[in-house]
Design a protein around this motif. Structure first.
Motif, PDB file in Angstrom:
ATOM      1  N   LEU A   8      -2.043 -12.668  10.910  1.00  0.00           N
ATOM      2  CA  LEU A   8      -2.349 -11.257  10.133  1.00  0.00           C
ATOM      3  C   LEU A   8      -3.588 -11.457   9.626  1.00  0.00           C
ATOM      4  O   LEU A   8      -4.084 -11.917   8.670  1.00  0.00           O
ATOM      5  CB  LEU A   8      -1.190 -11.245   9.043  1.00  0.00           C
ATOM      6  CG  LEU A   8       0.315 -11.566   9.520  1.00  0.00           C
ATOM      7  CD1 LEU A   8       1.201 -11.384   8.158  1.00  0.00           C
ATOM      8  CD2 LEU A   8       0.923 -10.489  10.631  1.00  0.00           C
ATOM      9  N   GLY A  11      -6.198  -7.350   6.541  1.00  0.00           N
ATOM     10  CA  GLY A  11      -6.749  -7.210   5.235  1.00  0.00           C
ATOM     11  C   GLY A  11      -8.450  -7.026   4.935  1.00  0.00           C
ATOM     12  O   GLY A  11      -9.008  -7.466   6.184  1.00  0.00           O
ATOM     13  N   GLN A  72      -2.969  -2.536  13.354  1.00  0.00           N
ATOM     14  CA  GLN A  72      -2.090  -1.850  12.258  1.00  0.00           C
ATOM     15  C   GLN A  72      -2.683  -0.574  11.865  1.00  0.00           C
ATOM     16  O   GLN A  72      -4.036  -0.631  11.468  1.00  0.00           O
ATOM     17  CB  GLN A  72      -2.155  -2.919  11.143  1.00  0.00           C
ATOM     18  CG  GLN A  72      -1.032  -2.358  10.113  1.00  0.00           C
ATOM     19  CD  GLN A  72      -0.904  -3.374   8.896  1.00  0.00           C
ATOM     20  OE1 GLN A  72      -1.671  -4.493   8.840  1.00  0.00           O
ATOM     21  NE2 GLN A  72       0.204  -3.314   7.944  1.00  0.00           N
ATOM     22  N   GLY A  77       1.323  -3.551   4.093  1.00  0.00           N
ATOM     23  CA  GLY A  77       1.792  -4.770   3.743  1.00  0.00           C
ATOM     24  C   GLY A  77       2.209  -5.798   4.930  1.00  0.00           C
ATOM     25  O   GLY A  77       2.002  -5.182   6.053  1.00  0.00           O
ATOM     26  N   THR A  78       2.430  -6.967   4.620  1.00  0.00           N
ATOM     27  CA  THR A  78       2.763  -8.015   5.594  1.00  0.00           C
ATOM     28  C   THR A  78       3.916  -7.721   6.573  1.00  0.00           C
ATOM     29  O   THR A  78       3.594  -8.001   7.977  1.00  0.00           O
ATOM     30  CB  THR A  78       2.870  -9.329   5.013  1.00  0.00           C
ATOM     31  OG1 THR A  78       4.019  -9.291   4.046  1.00  0.00           O
ATOM     32  CG2 THR A  78       1.643  -9.778   4.513  1.00  0.00           C
ATOM     33  N   GLY A 135       4.574 -15.690  -3.527  1.00  0.00           N
ATOM     34  CA  GLY A 135       6.160 -15.492  -3.697  1.00  0.00           C
ATOM     35  C   GLY A 135       6.780 -16.836  -3.838  1.00  0.00           C
ATOM     36  O   GLY A 135       6.660 -17.828  -3.524  1.00  0.00           O
ATOM     37  N   GLU A 145       8.871 -12.214  -4.500  1.00  0.00           N
ATOM     38  CA  GLU A 145       7.634 -11.889  -4.830  1.00  0.00           C
ATOM     39  C   GLU A 145       7.341 -11.917  -6.143  1.00  0.00           C
ATOM     40  O   GLU A 145       8.211 -11.318  -7.084  1.00  0.00           O
ATOM     41  CB  GLU A 145       7.033 -10.547  -4.425  1.00  0.00           C
ATOM     42  CG  GLU A 145       7.003 -10.570  -2.961  1.00  0.00           C
ATOM     43  CD  GLU A 145       6.112 -11.814  -2.121  1.00  0.00           C
ATOM     44  OE1 GLU A 145       4.859 -11.606  -2.531  1.00  0.00           O
ATOM     45  OE2 GLU A 145       6.403 -12.466  -1.290  1.00  0.00           O
ATOM     46  N   ASN A 160       6.011 -19.655  -1.272  1.00  0.00           N
ATOM     47  CA  ASN A 160       5.836 -19.477  -0.051  1.00  0.00           C
ATOM     48  C   ASN A 160       4.379 -19.612   0.405  1.00  0.00           C
ATOM     49  O   ASN A 160       3.476 -19.021  -0.119  1.00  0.00           O
ATOM     50  CB  ASN A 160       6.315 -17.942   0.181  1.00  0.00           C
ATOM     51  CG  ASN A 160       5.905 -17.467   1.498  1.00  0.00           C
ATOM     52  OD1 ASN A 160       5.861 -18.147   2.522  1.00  0.00           O
ATOM     53  ND2 ASN A 160       5.892 -16.217   1.646  1.00  0.00           N
TER      54      ASN A 160
END
Ligand code: UD1
Ligand code: MG
Length: 448
Positions: A8, A11, A72, A77-78, A135, A145, A160
């Motif tokens: 990912l 960002g 994306q 968001g993830t 999280g 979260e 996490n």
């Protein structure tokens, strides 16, 4: 079974305060996201990178790794990021999911999480020194979260890591059904992790250092530098200091090489010999038995076995220093060969020249290779002697065994074994120094 991975990396990375995409900031000759991709490919994974900001730049920088990309549409968001990668993933089998800004994550840790995977979702967690922003791993619930934590949940320090293994089937079934979280309407990948998920909670926090600003970038660079240097040391490379020597991943060090304190080696440099303290080498070869001494700066050069360069020498593109040759302090060499045993020990500029075997270039010698328009060559024959402070105005040839007297400006070829001196005669006036001094003193007094 095929193994897939999603990185990912959509960002923005505002806190880097940089025109460059966050994940492209270089760490020892490799973009940040390249470190993660390397680790994943080391496990044989087929890698998909999710991009949005700086998409073209990220695609271009990752070209050498042969990954696939998913776009994306907007960073929502993830969970949404992973959803955009879904078309690139197989229908079943395990999928490794990781962020693009944790360059310290190792293949060994990812392998450990894979080994623990029993279908469904598997999460890598660690006990954080400071859990804020992460999280929390809440037993019986899954990941909560920070924004959604009760005070009791917020006190949990097991968090996490953002590294997961999930079944492609689970992703296909659940990602499209994720609900947005107010107030920003983000979709959270962490909603896929419920009470049934496998949690491996003893990972090393340091491996998950997320790079969000320049301090963390420098910190990550330091960790990687030490890691790489240790790996080279294990193969028989000697380091004066594991922390201060900076060796890019693109560099090759042979067993027996020795690297001084604070040396910086980049590009396609290949070293089997000695590199002294505080040398800077780019695209430079130092053969076994060759020495580049303290404070020398070399780019695009080759130093053959038995040659000595420095201290404080500068080799530029095309400098080729052969066995037994010597390039000393404050000597700059560019586009030139110094044949076996040739010497330029102090304060010289040798550009676009061929210096024959055993020739001696005196201090202050300059090859005047540039006339303001074009570059010209200088040839110095084997065994020639160039006296100090000579200017060799190229194109020019100094024959084998010839001698050029100190202070000469040579504008024509010198035959082999000839002597060339270009120098105004010295005028000596006896018993006159004191008279001159008296004259100067009187003049100075008159001015006051
Ligand atoms: C995420 C986790 C959190 C975990 C933490 C670990 C969620 C909702 N939370 O939080 O549980 O403890 O990571 O560091 O997942 N990204 C995209 N597209 C987006 C949003 C993010 O590609 O729309 C990428 C980012 O570039 C980054 C990664 O996903 O590489 C993680 O996103 P980030 O915003 O840093 O999530 P955290 O808030 O840190
Ligand atoms: Mg984060």
């Amino acid at each position: 079974m095929s193994l897939s991975a999603v990185v990912l990396a959509a960002g923005l990375g505002t806190r880097m305060r940089s025109p460059l995409a966050k994940v492209l900031h270089p760490l020892l000759g490799r973009p940040m996201v390249g470190w993660i991709v390397e680790a994943l490919q080391a496990l044989g994974a087929d890698v998909v990178v999710v991009v949005h900001h700086h998409e073209e730049a990220v695609r271009a920088a990752l070209a050498p790794w042969n990954v696939r990309f998913a776009r994306q549409a907007a960073p929502r968001g993830t969970g949404d990021a992973l959803l955009s990668a879904l078309p690139e993933l197989p229908d079943d089998g395990p999928v490794i999911i990781t962020a693009g800004d944790t360059p310290l994550l190792t293949a060994a840790s990812i392998r450990r999480l894979l080994a623990a995977h029993r279908g469904g979702a598997t999460v890598a967690a660690f006990e954080a020194r400071d859990a804020s922003g992460y999280g929390r791993m809440v037993p019986g619930i899954g990941i909560v979260e920070q924004a959604a934590c009760t005070p009791m949940q917020a006190a949990i320090r097991v968090v996490n890591s953002g590294l997961y293994v999930m079944e492609a089937g689970l992703l296909g079934a659940r990602l499209p059904t994720l609900a947005p979280h107010p107030p920003k309407g983000e979709f959270w990948l962490t909603d896929l992790v419920d009470a049934h998920a496998t949690v491996v909670d003893d990972f090393e926090e340091s491996e998950f250092l997320g790079v969000n600003d320049r301090s963390q970038l420098a910190e990550a660079r330091g960790v990687l530098r030490r890691r790489l240097n240790r790996a080279f040391a294990a193969t028989g490379v000697d380091f004066a200091d594991l922390d201060s020597a900076s060796v890019d991943v693109t560099v090759t060090l042979q067993p027996g090489a020795s690297i001084g304190l604070g040396a910086v080696l980049t590009g396609d440099s290949r070293v089997a010999g000695e590199v002294g303290p505080h040398c800077v080498l780019h695209d430079t070869v130092v053969e076994a038995g060759a020495s580049v001494l303290a404070g020398s700066v070399c780019e695009g050069a080759i130093v053959h076995g038995g040659a000595i360069v420095g201290p404080l020498a500068r080799l530029r593109k095309g400098a080729d220093v052969r066995a037994g040759a010597r390039v000393g302090n404050f000597v700059e060499v560019k586009g030139s060969v110094l044949h076996e045993g040739a010497k330029a020990n102090h304060l010289a500029y040798i550009g676009d020249a061929e210096v024959g075997a055993g020739a001696n270039v005196g201090a202050g010698t300059i090859t005047c290779n540039y006339d303001g328009v074009s570059k010209h060559r200088t040839e110095i024959g084997a065994g020639a002697f160039i006296g100090s402070n000579s200017a060799l105005v190229a194109p020019v040839r100094i024959g084998e065994g010839a001698i050029v007297g100190a202070g000469s400006t040579i504008t024509q070829d010198v035959p082999p074994d000839a002597i060339a001196v270009e120098r105004a005669p010295v005028k000596i006036t006896l018993d006159s120094a004191e008279r001159l001094r008296i004259h100067y003193r009187k003049r100075a007094a008159f001015r006051r």
